[in-house]
Design a protein around this motif. Sequence first.
Motif, PDB file in Angstrom:
ATOM      1  N   ALA A   1     -40.855  19.036 -16.263  1.00 57.34           N
ATOM      2  CA  ALA A   1     -41.251  20.448 -16.241  1.00 57.34           C
ATOM      3  C   ALA A   1     -41.977  20.783 -14.947  1.00 57.34           C
ATOM      4  O   ALA A   1     -41.755  21.840 -14.345  1.00 57.34           O
ATOM      5  CB  ALA A   1     -42.132  20.763 -17.451  1.00 57.34           C
ATOM      6  N   ALA A   2     -42.861  19.867 -14.499  1.00 54.18           N
ATOM      7  CA  ALA A   2     -43.594  20.111 -13.255  1.00 54.18           C
ATOM      8  C   ALA A   2     -42.646  20.130 -12.063  1.00 54.18           C
ATOM      9  O   ALA A   2     -42.791  20.960 -11.149  1.00 54.18           O
ATOM     10  CB  ALA A   2     -44.664  19.041 -13.075  1.00 54.18           C
ATOM     11  N   LEU A   3     -41.657  19.230 -12.044  1.00 50.25           N
ATOM     12  CA  LEU A   3     -40.701  19.200 -10.934  1.00 50.25           C
ATOM     13  C   LEU A   3     -39.821  20.448 -10.933  1.00 50.25           C
ATOM     14  O   LEU A   3     -39.512  21.003  -9.861  1.00 50.25           O
ATOM     15  CB  LEU A   3     -39.838  17.934 -11.030  1.00 50.25           C
ATOM     16  N   GLU A   4     -39.396  20.879 -12.101  1.00 51.45           N
ATOM     17  CA  GLU A   4     -38.604  22.111 -12.188  1.00 51.45           C
ATOM     18  C   GLU A   4     -39.423  23.306 -11.717  1.00 51.45           C
ATOM     19  O   GLU A   4     -38.905  24.223 -11.056  1.00 51.45           O
ATOM     20  CB  GLU A   4     -38.129  22.328 -13.627  1.00 51.45           C
ATOM     21  N   GLU A   5     -40.697  23.318 -12.036  1.00 51.34           N
ATOM     22  CA  GLU A   5     -41.565  24.430 -11.651  1.00 51.34           C
ATOM     23  C   GLU A   5     -41.681  24.554 -10.137  1.00 51.34           C
ATOM     24  O   GLU A   5     -41.874  25.648  -9.590  1.00 51.34           O
ATOM     25  CB  GLU A   5     -42.951  24.218 -12.267  1.00 51.34           C
ATOM     26  N   ASN A   6     -41.531  23.435  -9.428  1.00 50.77           N
ATOM     27  CA  ASN A   6     -41.612  23.480  -7.964  1.00 50.77           C
ATOM     28  C   ASN A   6     -40.448  24.244  -7.344  1.00 50.77           C
ATOM     29  O   ASN A   6     -40.543  24.720  -6.205  1.00 50.77           O
ATOM     30  CB  ASN A   6     -41.630  22.057  -7.391  1.00 50.77           C
ATOM     31  N   GLY A   7     -39.322  24.325  -8.041  1.00 43.47           N
ATOM     32  CA  GLY A   7     -38.174  25.062  -7.527  1.00 43.47           C
ATOM     33  C   GLY A   7     -37.420  24.358  -6.427  1.00 43.47           C
ATOM     34  O   GLY A   7     -36.642  24.988  -5.700  1.00 43.47           O
ATOM     35  N   LEU A   8     -37.611  23.046  -6.268  1.00 41.57           N
ATOM     36  CA  LEU A   8     -36.980  22.302  -5.185  1.00 41.57           C
ATOM     37  C   LEU A   8     -36.135  21.175  -5.750  1.00 41.57           C
ATOM     38  O   LEU A   8     -36.367  20.683  -6.863  1.00 41.57           O
ATOM     39  CB  LEU A   8     -38.045  21.710  -4.251  1.00 41.57           C
ATOM     40  N   THR A   9     -35.139  20.752  -4.959  1.00 41.03           N
ATOM     41  CA  THR A   9     -34.351  19.565  -5.297  1.00 41.03           C
ATOM     42  C   THR A   9     -34.603  18.508  -4.227  1.00 41.03           C
ATOM     43  O   THR A   9     -35.129  18.825  -3.149  1.00 41.03           O
ATOM     44  CB  THR A   9     -32.851  19.886  -5.341  1.00 41.03           C
ATOM     45  N   PRO A  10     -34.227  17.245  -4.470  1.00 39.10           N
ATOM     46  CA  PRO A  10     -34.430  16.209  -3.453  1.00 39.10           C
ATOM     47  C   PRO A  10     -33.756  16.512  -2.120  1.00 39.10           C
ATOM     48  O   PRO A  10     -34.120  15.916  -1.099  1.00 39.10           O
ATOM     49  CB  PRO A  10     -33.835  14.956  -4.108  1.00 39.10           C
ATOM     50  N   ALA A  11     -32.801  17.414  -2.096  1.00 43.24           N
ATOM     51  CA  ALA A  11     -32.142  17.764  -0.833  1.00 43.24           C
ATOM     52  C   ALA A  11     -32.946  18.778  -0.027  1.00 43.24           C
ATOM     53  O   ALA A  11     -32.637  19.019   1.147  1.00 43.24           O
ATOM     54  CB  ALA A  11     -30.747  18.321  -1.115  1.00 43.24           C
ATOM     55  N   ASP A  12     -33.974  19.372  -0.615  1.00 47.01           N
ATOM     56  CA  ASP A  12     -34.741  20.424   0.055  1.00 47.01           C
ATOM     57  C   ASP A  12     -35.922  19.850   0.824  1.00 47.01           C
ATOM     58  O   ASP A  12     -36.574  18.897   0.382  1.00 47.01           O
ATOM     59  CB  ASP A  12     -35.262  21.439  -0.973  1.00 47.01           C
ATOM     60  N   ARG A  13     -36.201  20.469   1.977  1.00 47.00           N
ATOM     61  CA  ARG A  13     -37.400  20.119   2.725  1.00 47.00           C
ATOM     62  C   ARG A  13     -38.622  20.466   1.875  1.00 47.00           C
ATOM     63  O   ARG A  13     -38.686  21.526   1.261  1.00 47.00           O
ATOM     64  CB  ARG A  13     -37.435  20.883   4.050  1.00 47.00           C
TER      65      ARG A  13
ATOM     66  N   ALA B   1     -44.167  18.102  -2.705  1.00 43.28           N
ATOM     67  CA  ALA B   1     -44.368  18.790  -3.979  1.00 43.28           C
ATOM     68  C   ALA B   1     -44.248  17.820  -5.156  1.00 43.28           C
ATOM     69  O   ALA B   1     -45.024  17.889  -6.118  1.00 43.28           O
ATOM     70  CB  ALA B   1     -43.348  19.919  -4.125  1.00 43.28           C
ATOM     71  N   ALA B   2     -43.277  16.896  -5.064  1.00 38.93           N
ATOM     72  CA  ALA B   2     -43.099  15.925  -6.143  1.00 38.93           C
ATOM     73  C   ALA B   2     -44.287  14.981  -6.228  1.00 38.93           C
ATOM     74  O   ALA B   2     -44.766  14.649  -7.322  1.00 38.93           O
ATOM     75  CB  ALA B   2     -41.806  15.137  -5.916  1.00 38.93           C
ATOM     76  N   ARG B   3     -44.781  14.566  -5.083  1.00 44.10           N
ATOM     77  CA  ARG B   3     -45.962  13.695  -5.050  1.00 44.10           C
ATOM     78  C   ARG B   3     -47.137  14.372  -5.726  1.00 44.10           C
ATOM     79  O   ARG B   3     -47.844  13.783  -6.538  1.00 44.10           O
ATOM     80  CB  ARG B   3     -46.279  13.348  -3.598  1.00 44.10           C
ATOM     81  N   ARG B   4     -47.344  15.648  -5.407  1.00 42.98           N
ATOM     82  CA  ARG B   4     -48.450  16.387  -6.008  1.00 42.98           C
ATOM     83  C   ARG B   4     -48.273  16.538  -7.516  1.00 42.98           C
ATOM     84  O   ARG B   4     -49.238  16.438  -8.284  1.00 42.98           O
ATOM     85  CB  ARG B   4     -48.530  17.770  -5.367  1.00 42.98           C
ATOM     86  N   SER B   5     -47.030  16.713  -7.959  1.00 36.60           N
ATOM     87  CA  SER B   5     -46.763  16.849  -9.395  1.00 36.60           C
ATOM     88  C   SER B   5     -47.125  15.583 -10.150  1.00 36.60           C
ATOM     89  O   SER B   5     -47.690  15.633 -11.251  1.00 36.60           O
ATOM     90  CB  SER B   5     -45.289  17.188  -9.635  1.00 36.60           C
TER      91      SER B   5
END
Length: 703
Positions: free
Chosen positions: A403-415, A420-424
């Motif tokens: 849920a936290a990763l989805e909330e970031n709105g980014l995928t591993p291909a995005d800068r 953001a994932a680390r912070r999540s």
Amino acid sequence: MAQRAPRRRGGGPRDRRPTRTTHEEGLLPVLARTVRQVEAAAGRGQVRPSQRTTFQVLALLVREERARLKSDPSVTESERTATMTRLDGVATILAKTAARDTSLLQLLADDAVVPPEARDLKNDMLRSAGREPEPEPEPAAPAPDDAAAPRRVVPTAVMARQLANPFLAPDLSAVQAVRPRTNRLATWELLTPLFRAFEQGGDATCMPLPEPDGVVHGIEGLELMHHQAQLVAAAAAGHRTFLLADEPGLGKTAQSLLAADAADAFPLLVVVPNVVKANWAREAALWTPRRTATVVHGDGDTVDGYADIVIVNYDILDRHVGWLGTHGFRGMVLDEAHFIKNKTSQRSRHVLALAQKVRERTASPLLMALTGTPLINDIEDFRAVWQFLGWIDDSRPRPALMAALEENGLTPADRGFSAAARRSVIDLGIVRRRKVDVAADIPARRVADLPVELDDEASRSVRAAEQHLAKRLLARYDAAAAARSTPVEGVDHELVRRVAAALRRDTGGESSGDNVFSVLRRIGQAKAGLAADYAAQLARNVGKVVFFAKHVDVMDTAEATFARRGIGYSSVRGDQTPAVRAASIKAFLEDPEVSVIVCSLTAAGVGLNLQVASNVVLAELSWTSAEQTQAIDRVHRIGQTEPVTAWRVIATGTLDPRLAELVDEKAGLAARALDGSDEEVGDSTDVQLEALVTLLEDALAAR
């Protein structure tokens, strides 16, 4: 005075022949005759498989005969003493034989496999001694998946509690788990990018923590430091998963006990290394005096089934995992959580299964993983710990993290995904504080390398071992190069690494004989006396000293040196009983005549508070920076009032200096992943491999 006198070598005086009892008549001559045959073979360097089997059988018979003598009431004290002396003589010869061929040491382990041919030989020797052979073992019933079923126990007190509380209804009072509102990442492989996000570094690793209200209920005369109170406040506010990775010495035990109290997470299961079980019981009585604690030993005969805190060590989980999984725990603490970094190990499987049971019965349990050294070799050491905490499963993030990763709105291909994932992940409960940041009153520490030159004989011995290993590497390199269709120009560094990796795999562990482990052990033996001499000088000039070594023979040499110099010492080893261990530590802390404590890196590297000293001597180098740091932090911790110096003894002209460089290079990995450091460090390749690469490259350059 010394708490552990140097060991006697050999048996009693030659002019006294001990009385042989009828209970053992015939066995000792068989043992003595056979052990001399194995000793002679080892002296010739010809320990064949059949003689290895004989060595193992001798060790088993000596061990069993000792146990029989101790428990047989019909044996008089004088007979027992005389026979024990003769058994000591056999054991001494076995020890000397193993010193010549260190691969024999693995046959002495408690869990060493006893093959059928060893059982047959044992029965033959018993018959020769006039004893009844052991009965043939009954064929075991097949277990599921062809795995041997572990022996399981349920302590009597636990059964009484289960009868008194037959239902133990699950707690379903918490809200439903958070679910992702979008499905953007459903097809992405996410675990590797998550681990890589920590490997790349970033901001400091600590979740936001609330300010404490300044009151810790139920404790009188004890004051929490600010960083400790912050974590307790987070638990009181409802946070339930923590990877508590504070540097060693910052009071993780107190924080976890008080967090459990704030979260009302009782009964609480605490899984720890064996050496710190007693310390956890003391800390529980100190910080949570209203709660009862029980320690599980052996089969759990002394367990209090109604205790609020159950403390068990990793090594006996297989016996107790059944009843622990149904006991109704509302919280679980994992001390030295890096012990489960290998997910395929039995201890890791038991820990993860228990955590899953706790989550099934309690909707929002308190789960805490404690470690001052969360990274040992690789970022993926995180995997099992994250799974224990319920952040991920075998292949995917679990709902809260997803849920936290989805909330970031980014995928591993995005800068920006990594940051953001680390912070999540951090916000799920990673808490990392350094001494320099939260305990400014703790004096500084430094690691000082102390180069020593080996004497001629020791230097020749070490050099010969290194050259022998280098020749093996050269032979493999030349054979591989000759097999190529095109000639190799100069040194092929890729081939060097492949050859070194192949030899590293072939000669696996420390007990397997002719490998980099045996070379480093020989270096340790060669510099043991020099390291002990320096520790003795420190003790006479600056006070108490902590002496760390990896191997028993290095510890023996150090203790003999201190005894000759009239310096009082105590000792902490892996084979001590809890009572002996506690007495040794108390003597060092309280007795002014005990100036040095000689410690095993594996037995005393965690869970001890030795801050009465401010000087540490590291007689042998560690394979990891984490192990070295743990040892130093037995002294450099809250309450220390003097600057701490760790003297790392390094033998010049050997592999020692290169090993020190490799360990220091790897030290930056944890700083980079957990402290937000931008320090450039070497990669996380295996230190033993790099040592072999160094040997081979030096040998190629010398041709």
